[in-house]
Structure formats: C-alpha cells, structure tokens
Design a protein around this motif. Structure first.
Motif, mmCIF file in Angstrom:
data_model
loop_
_atom_site.group_PDB
_atom_site.id
_atom_site.type_symbol
_atom_site.label_atom_id
_atom_site.label_comp_id
_atom_site.label_asym_id
_atom_site.label_seq_id
_atom_site.Cartn_x
_atom_site.Cartn_y
_atom_site.Cartn_z
ATOM 1 N N LEU A 106 106.012 -41.212 65.598
ATOM 2 C CA LEU A 106 105.972 -40.276 64.486
ATOM 3 C C LEU A 106 104.626 -39.558 64.418
ATOM 4 O O LEU A 106 103.581 -40.135 64.725
ATOM 5 N N SER A 107 104.681 -38.305 64.003
ATOM 6 C CA SER A 107 103.484 -37.539 63.696
ATOM 7 C C SER A 107 103.343 -37.442 62.182
ATOM 8 O O SER A 107 104.329 -37.239 61.475
ATOM 9 N N ASN A 108 102.115 -37.573 61.698
ATOM 10 C CA ASN A 108 101.857 -37.601 60.259
ATOM 11 C C ASN A 108 101.490 -36.221 59.723
ATOM 12 O O ASN A 108 100.683 -35.510 60.325
ATOM 13 N N TYR A 109 102.063 -35.877 58.570
ATOM 14 C CA TYR A 109 101.764 -34.614 57.910
ATOM 15 C C TYR A 109 101.530 -34.855 56.426
ATOM 16 O O TYR A 109 102.124 -35.757 55.821
ATOM 17 N N TRP A 110 100.677 -34.017 55.849
ATOM 18 C CA TRP A 110 100.271 -34.168 54.461
ATOM 19 C C TRP A 110 100.395 -32.869 53.703
ATOM 20 O O TRP A 110 100.130 -31.789 54.238
#
Length: 120
Positions: A106-110
């Motif tokens: 998974l890639s994290n986004y905010w």
C-alpha cells in the motif's frame, strides 16, 4: 496517486457532535484502508479510527465515534458524538491504496487536515 478532500470540521460545545467526510479521487487500483488521524501542537499524529472490512478505534474514542465507508463514492466518514475538549485537534484523513493491480503493498496518502475545536 490519490487526492483526499476533507470537510465537516468546526467549533462545537462539549457533548456536541460533528461529522467529518473525506472523498478520495485520482488514479489507483483500489483503496484498501481508510481512516482518520489527529494531531495537536507538539504531539505526534495518532490514529483515531480506521476501516477495512471492519472498524478499529482508539481506546479514547470507543463508544463515541463511528467510522463508516461508502466504497462506491470512495468516501469515509467519522461521526463524532459526545465530544470532549480533549478531542480538539487537526483531523487528517488517510488512505492506503494500491496504485496498480500488481502492486504488492500500500501507498500512504493524507488529506490537508480539518480543525475540530471542542470548547464551551
């Protein structure tokens, strides 16, 4: 990549309620995890709630907050009831996404954050 747009923050009295919303858009294969973090000045960002097939909550908000998700709209919500002054923070939407179908992690986004202030 994923863009997250938050809404619903504001000022509320102790014991009141707020509902936060976060909509995800962009180019990705799937969003596997969505959730909410919060942060106050001088402190680390902490997990409030997250949701996959089920929901998880920080002990401090159990019984008061409810996280839900509309997969068709790629939107996550946080219903906050019985708010306390200690809940005052900037709340950040989060997602863990697979950008491609063959992605192994998974890639994290905010999101940019939305201010929640609980005060009389």
């Amino acid at each position: 990549q994923v863009q997250l747009v938050e809404s619903g923050g504001g000022l509320v009295q102790p014991g009141g309620s707020l509902r936060l919303s976060c909509a995800a858009s962009g180019s990705f294969f799937s969003i596997d995890v969505m959730g909410w973090f919060r942060q106050t000045p001088g402190k680390e960002r902490e997990l409030v709630a997250s949701i996959t097939s089920g929901a998880n909550y920080a002990d401090s908000v159990k019984g008061r907050f409810t996280i839900s998700r509309d997969n068709a709209k790629n939107t996550v919500y946080l219903q906050m009831n019985s708010l306390k002054p200690e809940d005052t923070a900037v709340y950040y939407c989060y997602c863990g996404a697979r950008i491609y179908y063959y992605s192994t992690g998974l890639s994290n986004y905010w999101g940019q954050g939305t201010q929640v202030t609980v005060s009389s």
